[in-house]
Design a protein around this motif. Sequence first.
Motif, mmCIF file in Angstrom:
data_model
loop_
_atom_site.group_PDB
_atom_site.id
_atom_site.type_symbol
_atom_site.label_atom_id
_atom_site.label_comp_id
_atom_site.label_asym_id
_atom_site.label_seq_id
_atom_site.Cartn_x
_atom_site.Cartn_y
_atom_site.Cartn_z
ATOM 1 N N ALA A 19 33.548 53.445 66.271
ATOM 2 C CA ALA A 19 34.329 52.545 65.403
ATOM 3 C C ALA A 19 34.977 51.470 66.274
ATOM 4 N N ILE A 20 34.624 50.209 65.994
ATOM 5 C CA ILE A 20 35.140 49.087 66.798
ATOM 6 C C ILE A 20 36.095 48.275 65.943
ATOM 7 N N GLU A 21 37.344 48.191 66.390
ATOM 8 C CA GLU A 21 38.360 47.333 65.765
ATOM 9 C C GLU A 21 38.748 46.252 66.768
ATOM 10 N N ALA A 22 39.597 45.331 66.352
ATOM 11 C CA ALA A 22 39.979 44.223 67.227
ATOM 12 C C ALA A 22 40.686 44.713 68.483
ATOM 13 N N ASP A 23 41.485 45.800 68.342
ATOM 14 C CA ASP A 23 42.260 46.252 69.501
ATOM 15 C C ASP A 23 42.026 47.706 69.889
ATOM 16 N N THR A 24 41.194 48.425 69.164
ATOM 17 C CA THR A 24 40.862 49.811 69.553
ATOM 18 C C THR A 24 39.381 50.086 69.305
ATOM 19 N N VAL A 25 38.841 50.919 70.166
ATOM 20 C CA VAL A 25 37.450 51.378 70.023
ATOM 21 C C VAL A 25 37.474 52.901 70.114
ATOM 22 N N THR A 26 36.956 53.564 69.080
ATOM 23 C CA THR A 26 37.052 55.023 69.018
ATOM 24 C C THR A 26 35.673 55.648 68.848
ATOM 25 N N LEU A 27 35.475 56.772 69.542
ATOM 26 C CA LEU A 27 34.218 57.518 69.455
ATOM 27 C C LEU A 27 34.498 58.860 68.776
ATOM 28 N N TYR A 28 33.652 59.214 67.804
ATOM 29 C CA TYR A 28 33.827 60.454 67.059
ATOM 30 C C TYR A 28 32.581 61.332 67.191
ATOM 31 N N GLY A 29 32.809 62.612 67.418
ATOM 32 C CA GLY A 29 31.727 63.598 67.366
ATOM 33 C C GLY A 29 32.143 64.683 66.407
ATOM 34 N N ASN A 30 31.195 65.203 65.637
ATOM 35 C CA ASN A 30 31.574 66.139 64.589
ATOM 36 C C ASN A 30 30.508 67.204 64.393
ATOM 37 N N SER A 31 30.941 68.447 64.287
ATOM 38 C CA SER A 31 30.050 69.543 63.923
ATOM 39 C C SER A 31 30.795 70.415 62.928
ATOM 40 N N PRO A 32 30.351 70.451 61.671
ATOM 41 C CA PRO A 32 31.055 71.244 60.660
ATOM 42 C C PRO A 32 31.216 72.708 61.078
ATOM 43 N N GLU A 33 30.238 73.201 61.858
ATOM 44 C CA GLU A 33 30.299 74.609 62.261
ATOM 45 C C GLU A 33 31.301 74.852 63.397
ATOM 46 N N ILE A 34 31.518 73.847 64.262
ATOM 47 C CA ILE A 34 32.315 74.053 65.473
ATOM 48 C C ILE A 34 33.660 73.344 65.429
ATOM 49 N N GLY A 35 33.639 72.077 65.064
ATOM 50 C CA GLY A 35 34.867 71.286 65.076
ATOM 51 C C GLY A 35 34.549 69.823 65.264
ATOM 52 N N LYS A 36 35.535 69.032 65.715
ATOM 53 C CA LYS A 36 35.292 67.600 65.900
ATOM 54 C C LYS A 36 36.024 67.091 67.131
ATOM 55 N N VAL A 37 35.562 65.957 67.623
ATOM 56 C CA VAL A 37 36.192 65.326 68.773
ATOM 57 C C VAL A 37 36.422 63.855 68.431
ATOM 58 N N GLU A 38 37.527 63.349 68.927
ATOM 59 C CA GLU A 38 37.870 61.931 68.707
ATOM 60 C C GLU A 38 38.438 61.415 70.011
ATOM 61 N N GLU A 39 37.920 60.272 70.493
ATOM 62 C CA GLU A 39 38.388 59.736 71.770
ATOM 63 C C GLU A 39 38.504 58.222 71.690
ATOM 64 N N GLU A 40 39.679 57.726 72.050
ATOM 65 C CA GLU A 40 39.865 56.283 72.141
ATOM 66 C C GLU A 40 39.287 55.811 73.467
ATOM 67 N N LEU A 41 38.372 54.857 73.409
ATOM 68 C CA LEU A 41 37.597 54.487 74.595
ATOM 69 C C LEU A 41 38.252 53.369 75.400
ATOM 70 N N ILE A 42 38.005 53.436 76.699
ATOM 71 C CA ILE A 42 38.399 52.346 77.598
ATOM 72 C C ILE A 42 37.246 51.344 77.616
ATOM 73 N N TYR A 43 37.558 50.090 77.305
ATOM 74 C CA TYR A 43 36.517 49.061 77.313
ATOM 75 C C TYR A 43 37.041 47.828 78.037
ATOM 76 N N GLU A 44 36.150 46.916 78.360
ATOM 77 C CA GLU A 44 36.546 45.743 79.143
ATOM 78 C C GLU A 44 36.758 44.512 78.277
ATOM 79 N N ALA A 45 35.985 44.399 77.192
ATOM 80 C CA ALA A 45 36.145 43.253 76.287
ATOM 81 C C ALA A 45 35.479 43.584 74.968
ATOM 82 N N VAL A 46 36.031 43.026 73.868
ATOM 83 C CA VAL A 46 35.384 43.175 72.572
ATOM 84 C C VAL A 46 35.540 41.862 71.801
ATOM 85 N N THR A 47 34.465 41.427 71.142
ATOM 86 C CA THR A 47 34.531 40.212 70.333
ATOM 87 C C THR A 47 33.759 40.439 69.038
#
Length: 376
Positions: A291-319
């Motif tokens: 998920a790319i927004e103007a000021d945040t970029v987030t990565l999501y991983g999901n497994s209904p059987e196990i759980g989910k992960v969410e991480e705000e990413l470090i990036y250098e530039a986004v336009t």
Amino acid sequence: MKFTINRARFIQELQTVQRAISTKTTIPILTGVKIVLTAEGLNLTGSNADISIETFLTADDEKAALTIESTGQVVLQARFFSEVIRRLPETTFTLEVLDSYQVLITSGAAEFTVNGLDAENYPHLPVIEEQNQLSLPVHVLTKLISETVFSVSQHESRPILTGVHFMLKGSDLLAVATDSHRLSQRMIPIEQAGSEFDIVIPGKSLTELARSLTDEEEEVEISIMENQVLFKTKNMYFYSRLLEGNYPDTNRLIPTSFNTEITFSVPTFLAAIERASLLSHEGRNNIVRLAIEADTVTLYGNSPEIGKVEEELIYEAVTGDPLEISFNPDYMKDALRAFGDMTITIKFISAIRPFTLEPSVGENAFIQLITPVRTN
């Protein structure tokens, strides 16, 4: 035929030619390794329907410590012969061909007698005329293979896509691989180009070629025939069949205008993808979401059987426009590993259109393309 040789050096050459030897073959002699001894040195050959490898150990190779008593040739069952040589007790061994192609192998107190075959019955390797010659540094060729070969198709339903498409046009060599879900394209300038060519080499052949080339070798010469290609170094000839048919026009698959762009450091982004894919691999659907927004970029991983992960990413530039896109993390990991330690820009059109990965600096000589996964 009789010779004595350093065991470790011989095993090194034997391992190389064994890459071309298959246990599943309709021609029994091809389960064997052909050994030819001349005054110049020792030749080993292995072959199957797709590739043939011939290596040379010269008589003056210091590491081989080759002592030639009499020349000749024989074919030995490769797997068994290899096991015997590995288990010999001394650092050297002597091989002697007796009557009826029986072979005596001695090393220290160990003595084996094994049955061989007449080398005259071994199929001849293709005769490659010296045409379409192209010379490349070994490290350039192995890098070119590693940057593209992982994108070939693993399915035989479209055989042409199981190979890498090589084209020499003018002074540029282009290599392209795609399985229709992703694409890898690399272009390199060639200083001394021969006549232009357009060939498709099986991905499996290229993988074995890359494994067979050593750092000791500096240059590889490429010669092309109608249905064969030969990669020639000082100590090895590597033949591969070519795939028949026309490779699809992949140029039209690569977009030229984009709505969203983001720049990442490859090692940082790759580590995040690896974390997210820990969960996606456990689930039925191997998908991660970016998920790319103007000021945040987030990565999501999901497994209904196990759980989910969410991480705000470090990036250098986004336009560009905000975007949510889902993709196969394994495709992304393969693409990122091909870039190594650098900064790349990922360019998107929309959530359902293929996106590209390119180095942030330099011309578009290296492009990876990945098709997203529709999740709705």
